[in-house]
Design an enzyme around this catalytic site. Sequence first.
Site, PDB file in Angstrom:
ATOM      1  N   ASP A  44       0.814  -1.220   0.000  1.00 42.66           N
ATOM      2  CA  ASP A  44       0.000   0.000   0.000  1.00 42.66           C
ATOM      3  C   ASP A  44       0.846   1.269   0.000  1.00 42.66           C
ATOM      4  OD1 ASP A  44       0.874  -0.441   2.595  1.00 42.66           O
ATOM      5  OD2 ASP A  44      -0.981   0.188   3.539  1.00 42.66           O
ATOM      6  N   THR A  53       2.661  -8.358  -0.836  1.00 42.13           N
ATOM      7  CA  THR A  53       3.119  -8.132   0.537  1.00 42.13           C
ATOM      8  C   THR A  53       2.874  -9.389   1.339  1.00 42.13           C
ATOM      9  OG1 THR A  53       2.683  -6.964   2.618  1.00 42.13           O
ATOM     10  CG2 THR A  53       0.896  -7.007   1.026  1.00 42.13           C
ATOM     11  N   ASP A  70       2.373  -9.388   4.308  1.00 44.30           N
ATOM     12  CA  ASP A  70       1.421  -9.013   5.357  1.00 44.30           C
ATOM     13  C   ASP A  70      -0.033  -9.242   4.940  1.00 44.30           C
ATOM     14  OD1 ASP A  70       3.787  -8.096   6.485  1.00 44.30           O
ATOM     15  OD2 ASP A  70       3.428  -6.023   5.886  1.00 44.30           O
ATOM     16  N   ARG A  98       3.723  -6.438  10.014  1.00 42.36           N
ATOM     17  CA  ARG A  98       3.506  -5.007  10.258  1.00 42.36           C
ATOM     18  C   ARG A  98       2.312  -4.801  11.185  1.00 42.36           C
ATOM     19  NH1 ARG A  98       6.964  -1.458  10.665  1.00 42.36           N
ATOM     20  NH2 ARG A  98       5.362   0.134  10.417  1.00 42.36           N
ATOM     21  N   HIS A 108      13.164 -12.238   8.515  1.00 46.52           N
ATOM     22  CA  HIS A 108      13.167 -12.211   7.054  1.00 46.52           C
ATOM     23  C   HIS A 108      13.162 -13.592   6.410  1.00 46.52           C
ATOM     24  CE1 HIS A 108      14.280  -8.071   8.000  1.00 46.52           C
ATOM     25  NE2 HIS A 108      13.848  -7.778   6.784  1.00 46.52           N
TER      26      HIS A 108
END
EC number: 2.7.1.11
Length: 368
Positions: A114, A137, A139, A183, A281
């Site tokens: 986004d 993403t 997320d 996030r 990661h």
Amino acid sequence: MRIGILTSGGDCAGLNAVILAVVRRAVLGYGWDVVGIRQGTHGLMQDPPQAIDLNDYVNNDGMLRLGGTILGTVNKGDPFHYPMPDGSFADRSAEVIAGYHKLGLDALIGVGGDGSMAILHRLAEMGGINLVGIPKTIDNDLALTEYSVGFTTAVNVAVEALDRLQPTAASHDRIMILEVMGRDAGHIALFAGVAGGADAILIPEMDYDLDALTEHCLNIRKRGRNHALVIVAEAVKRDDGAAVTQGDDGQKVRYGGIGHWLADELGARTGWETRVTVLGHVQRGGIPSPRDRVIASAFGVHAVDLIAQKSFDRVVAWSKRKVIDVAMADVIVGPRLVDTNGTMVSTAKGLGAYIGHPPKTARTAKTV
């Protein structure tokens, strides 16, 4: 027709599958040229712009299986507020727009989250860029799409971690805590927690009570099990409402450390030995899952078709088992959060996992 593609924001599995799909649809389907822009918008700032011809990649089937992005990416350095060597900030958006036009592009496909979409949308409006977006993403927090490229692979990694932690927890009479990315959204923790049989799933969209969580773990022991699995999203706050962070990267706070804080608290309260694993990661890299390859391929093909239809300022999305496209302005509205009254939360509760309760003050970001 000459089109460009760039990847922006954090890397994830499936980006190269997107690139391959764009190249194959554009070259084989329309006879177009495809240019890959290196390092996202940073590559367009350079003079000359940093880009490569992607037409020859049409036969590179290895890209479908390759993690990361062959184009490179950047997750900081907003061109409207770009950090300069002397510590000041400058608006370099005009350089990005100039780079697009120097490459002689007729359209641009931007693959990002986004934040990246918002920047590209603004650049497109200012510079007359014919833009189509592809959501990626881990997320999975973009509005109006059920899946983003990279999410499923990240969940698979987290589930595998829980599968590996369970026998160790049982062997040593421990509470094992797994901290995952996401996030401000808890999609990874929630999906992985359900699939991996976690006893407690803590996500930022739900409030929790340490006493209730402690009692939940003790009840597991009373029922005769000598171990417990807890998965926690990185943005979950401490019980005093403070976020656990590790500084910032110059543009946004970096979450990290809630797993260790929670381990100290649960260990002291339950008397159980606790251990923490922070995936970090690891969730971004590696071979993309079959679902991510399918989503990436479908998104890439549809994005090129939108350009052929001259339908710009659109973002491809996945909804009800098919690809659709939506207005970019409707996507860049902030993170899509977990629906606290939705199926996944009710499933976790139905399985007996502790997941807390909806906050008294409703979050304002979208949950659809």
